[in-house]
Design an enzyme around this catalytic site. Structure first.
Site, PDB file in Angstrom:
ATOM      1  N   CYS A 110      -6.988  53.222  27.101  1.00 27.54           N
ATOM      2  CA  CYS A 110      -6.534  52.227  28.094  1.00 27.54           C
ATOM      3  C   CYS A 110      -7.231  52.367  29.439  1.00 27.54           C
ATOM      4  CB  CYS A 110      -5.031  52.315  28.292  1.00 27.54           C
ATOM      5  SG  CYS A 110      -4.106  51.896  26.825  1.00 27.54           S
ATOM      6  N   HIS A 244      -2.742  49.771  35.641  1.00 29.00           N
ATOM      7  CA  HIS A 244      -2.645  49.511  34.205  1.00 29.00           C
ATOM      8  C   HIS A 244      -1.215  49.064  33.907  1.00 29.00           C
ATOM      9  CE1 HIS A 244      -2.987  49.806  29.998  1.00 29.00           C
ATOM     10  NE2 HIS A 244      -2.505  51.023  29.841  1.00 29.00           N
ATOM     11  N   ASN A 274       0.965  45.619  27.568  1.00 28.35           N
ATOM     12  CA  ASN A 274      -0.163  46.527  27.769  1.00 28.35           C
ATOM     13  C   ASN A 274      -1.339  46.064  26.895  1.00 28.35           C
ATOM     14  OD1 ASN A 274      -1.980  48.648  27.600  1.00 28.35           O
ATOM     15  ND2 ASN A 274      -0.440  50.239  27.264  1.00 28.35           N
TER      16      ASN A 274
HETATM   17  N1  ACO Z   1      14.075  49.247  21.111  1.00 25.37           N
HETATM   18  C1  ACO Z   1      15.238  49.913  21.137  1.00 25.37           C
HETATM   19  N2  ACO Z   1      15.315  51.240  21.181  1.00 25.37           N
HETATM   20  C2  ACO Z   1      14.164  51.925  21.205  1.00 25.37           C
HETATM   21  C3  ACO Z   1      12.906  51.297  21.185  1.00 25.37           C
HETATM   22  C4  ACO Z   1      12.908  49.892  21.132  1.00 25.37           C
HETATM   23  N3  ACO Z   1      11.764  49.184  21.103  1.00 25.37           N
HETATM   24  N4  ACO Z   1      11.948  52.251  21.241  1.00 25.37           N
HETATM   25  C5  ACO Z   1      12.570  53.439  21.283  1.00 25.37           C
HETATM   26  N5  ACO Z   1      13.912  53.251  21.262  1.00 25.37           N
HETATM   27  C6  ACO Z   1      14.970  54.238  21.297  1.00 25.37           C
HETATM   28  C7  ACO Z   1      14.533  55.596  20.779  1.00 25.37           C
HETATM   29  O1  ACO Z   1      14.615  55.671  19.388  1.00 25.37           O
HETATM   30  C8  ACO Z   1      15.548  56.499  21.453  1.00 25.37           C
HETATM   31  O2  ACO Z   1      16.745  56.435  20.746  1.00 25.37           O
HETATM   32  P1  ACO Z   1      17.694  57.745  20.592  1.00 25.37           P
HETATM   33  O3  ACO Z   1      18.097  58.112  21.987  1.00 25.37           O
HETATM   34  O4  ACO Z   1      18.805  57.261  19.733  1.00 25.37           O
HETATM   35  O5  ACO Z   1      16.818  58.793  19.954  1.00 25.37           O
HETATM   36  C9  ACO Z   1      15.773  55.833  22.801  1.00 25.37           C
HETATM   37  O6  ACO Z   1      15.337  54.474  22.650  1.00 25.37           O
HETATM   38  C10 ACO Z   1      15.003  56.454  23.940  1.00 25.37           C
HETATM   39  O7  ACO Z   1      13.663  56.706  23.487  1.00 25.37           O
HETATM   40  P2  ACO Z   1      12.565  57.276  24.450  1.00 25.37           P
HETATM   41  O8  ACO Z   1      11.319  57.502  23.674  1.00 25.37           O
HETATM   42  O9  ACO Z   1      13.159  58.419  25.204  1.00 25.37           O
HETATM   43  O10 ACO Z   1      12.394  56.013  25.433  1.00 25.37           O
HETATM   44  P3  ACO Z   1      11.620  55.944  26.767  1.00 25.37           P
HETATM   45  O11 ACO Z   1      12.523  55.602  27.854  1.00 25.37           O
HETATM   46  O12 ACO Z   1      10.707  57.127  26.954  1.00 25.37           O
HETATM   47  O13 ACO Z   1      10.694  54.662  26.513  1.00 25.37           O
HETATM   48  C11 ACO Z   1       8.415  54.170  26.023  1.00 25.37           C
HETATM   49  C12 ACO Z   1       9.740  54.698  25.465  1.00 25.37           C
HETATM   50  C13 ACO Z   1       8.612  52.715  26.428  1.00 25.37           C
HETATM   51  C14 ACO Z   1       7.380  54.264  24.905  1.00 25.37           C
HETATM   52  C15 ACO Z   1       7.968  55.003  27.254  1.00 25.37           C
HETATM   53  O14 ACO Z   1       8.055  56.375  26.956  1.00 25.37           O
HETATM   54  C16 ACO Z   1       6.582  54.672  27.721  1.00 25.37           C
HETATM   55  O15 ACO Z   1       6.311  53.604  28.201  1.00 25.37           O
HETATM   56  N6  ACO Z   1       5.641  55.651  27.639  1.00 25.37           N
HETATM   57  C17 ACO Z   1       4.280  55.435  28.078  1.00 25.37           C
HETATM   58  C18 ACO Z   1       3.489  54.732  27.018  1.00 25.37           C
HETATM   59  C19 ACO Z   1       2.179  54.214  27.570  1.00 25.37           C
HETATM   60  O16 ACO Z   1       2.113  53.844  28.701  1.00 25.37           O
HETATM   61  N7  ACO Z   1       1.126  54.201  26.763  1.00 25.37           N
HETATM   62  C20 ACO Z   1      -0.123  53.689  27.342  1.00 25.37           C
HETATM   63  C21 ACO Z   1      -1.250  54.290  26.795  1.00 25.37           C
HETATM   64  S1  ACO Z   1      -1.690  53.469  25.352  1.00 25.37           S
HETATM   65  C22 ACO Z   1      -3.344  53.747  25.005  1.00 25.37           C
HETATM   66  O17 ACO Z   1      -4.048  54.428  25.693  1.00 25.37           O
HETATM   67  C23 ACO Z   1      -3.886  53.091  23.736  1.00 25.37           C
END
Ligand code: ACO
Length: 317
Positions: A110, A244, A274
């Protein structure tokens, strides 16, 4: 020698996929995606390849720059989802737009566009290169696991491009790599060799969201602060930050760490999600075309991604 931006362009596919659409495919909801990520809808290609989108963004950037394809000296494209490994996406664009210059791809996930822009600036500084087209283009929908709700809701397809030449706008840049695959990886897929014994995963995005999240907040803020210190300005002097568009909470935390109001951060994550290496150039193109930029504005662009990696720059408009 520095660079200046002559023109920008972007393209996103027409097909809109809303959070409600996704909630019919995986167990998720509009409320969860809006609150935890900030995406309301994204564009997903149904019949355009990464190079189709890149070509359109390139033509728009060339038109805005008033530069003909024949006069380009170099094309650099950042992508992790090119249609073919060979020819490169940049080579395909070169042929399609009718340019004759060298063209190559570069991958830093990214943050790829920031790496490509800095590479282009280095070519210009070396001399012999006047007009350079820099592209970030992704059909990342192709390499998502559409059964994994923690990744498929985040991303979207699109392309962005800039045309640059020698100038004095590029005040600072910062590239960073912390080699690891534990936070984020896109395995190249199982190969054909009958001899190779190691198992290789599918060609798809595998992500540890929280690890990536923490890395992102730290890097975006630190990279911007370091560049500001280097050129002797305070972060408050930045007019715009073009981040980003990965997660609205990452952008919000970055703004807090820098002590800047969120209004200074250009955002379109709600509309596109994204788009990986296309994210910053699409956002920058929208900002330029909005007419909000004034001469002398200081703009920080910053991205992070797989690698892990981050890349940033400050330009003076
Ligand atoms: N819908 C509903 N619930 C979900 C979803 C969804 N789409 N996705 C995850 N959950 C659930 C999980 O299963 C978890 O449930 P649990 O508590 O019962 O286990 C809960 O939500 C919390 O999960 P987390 O992983 O802790 O959620 P978080 O707040 O961290 O959000 C996210 C996840 C959106 C992926 C976040 O961590 C994030 O944005 N990270 C950065 C990712 C990024 O920016 N990547 C860019 C680089 S990509 C590249 O270079 C190709």
């Amino acid at each position: 020698m520095s660079i200046q931006i002559l023109g920008t362009g972007a393209y996103v596919p027409e097909h809109v996929v809303t959070n409600d659409d996704l909630s019919r495919m995986v167990e998720t909801s509009d409320e969860w995606i809006t609150q935890r990520v900030g995406v309301k809808e994204r564009r997903i290609s149904v019949n355009e390849s990464a190079s189709d989108m890149a070509e359109k963004a390139a033509f728009r950037a060339l038109e805005a720059a008033g530069v003909s394809p024949e006069s380009l000296d170099l094309i650099i494209a950042a992508t992790v989802s090119a249609d073919t490994i060979c020819p490169s996406l940049a080579a395909t664009v070169q042929q399609r737009i009718g340019a004759h210059c060298p063209a190559f791809d570069l991958n830093s996930a990214c943050s790829g566009f920031m790496f490509a822009l800095d590479t282009a600036a280095a070519f210009i500084a070396r001399g012999g290169y006047q007009k350079v087209l820099v592209i970030g283009a992704e059909r990342i929908s192709r390499i998502l696991d559409w059964t994994d709700r923690s990744t498929c809701v985040i991303f979207g397809d699109g392309a962005g491009a800039v045309v640059i030449e020698p100038g004095s706008q590029y005040l600072a840049s910062k590239l960073f790599t912390q080699g690891t695959s534990s936070a984020l990886s896109i395995p190249a897929g199982k190969g054909n060799s009958p001899f190779y014994e190691k198992e290789v995963g599918d060609y798809r995005v595998v992500m540890n969201g929280q690890e990536t999240f923490k890395f992102a907040v730290r890097r975006l803020a630190d990279d911007i602060k370091e560049m500001c210190d280097r050129i002797g300005i305070t972060t408050e002097e930045l007019t715009w930050v073009v981040p980003h568009q990965a997660n609205i909470r990452i952008i919000d935390l970055c703004a807090r760490r820098l002590g800047l109001p969120l209004e200074k951060f250009y955002m379109n994550i709600d509309r596109y999600g994204n788009t990986s290496s296309a994210s910053v150039p699409i956002s920058f193109d929208e900002l330029v075309r909005s007419g909000k930029l004034k001469k002398g504005d200081l703009i920080a662009m910053c991205a992070f991604g797989g690698g892990l990696s981050s890349g940033a720059c400050i330009i003076k408009w």
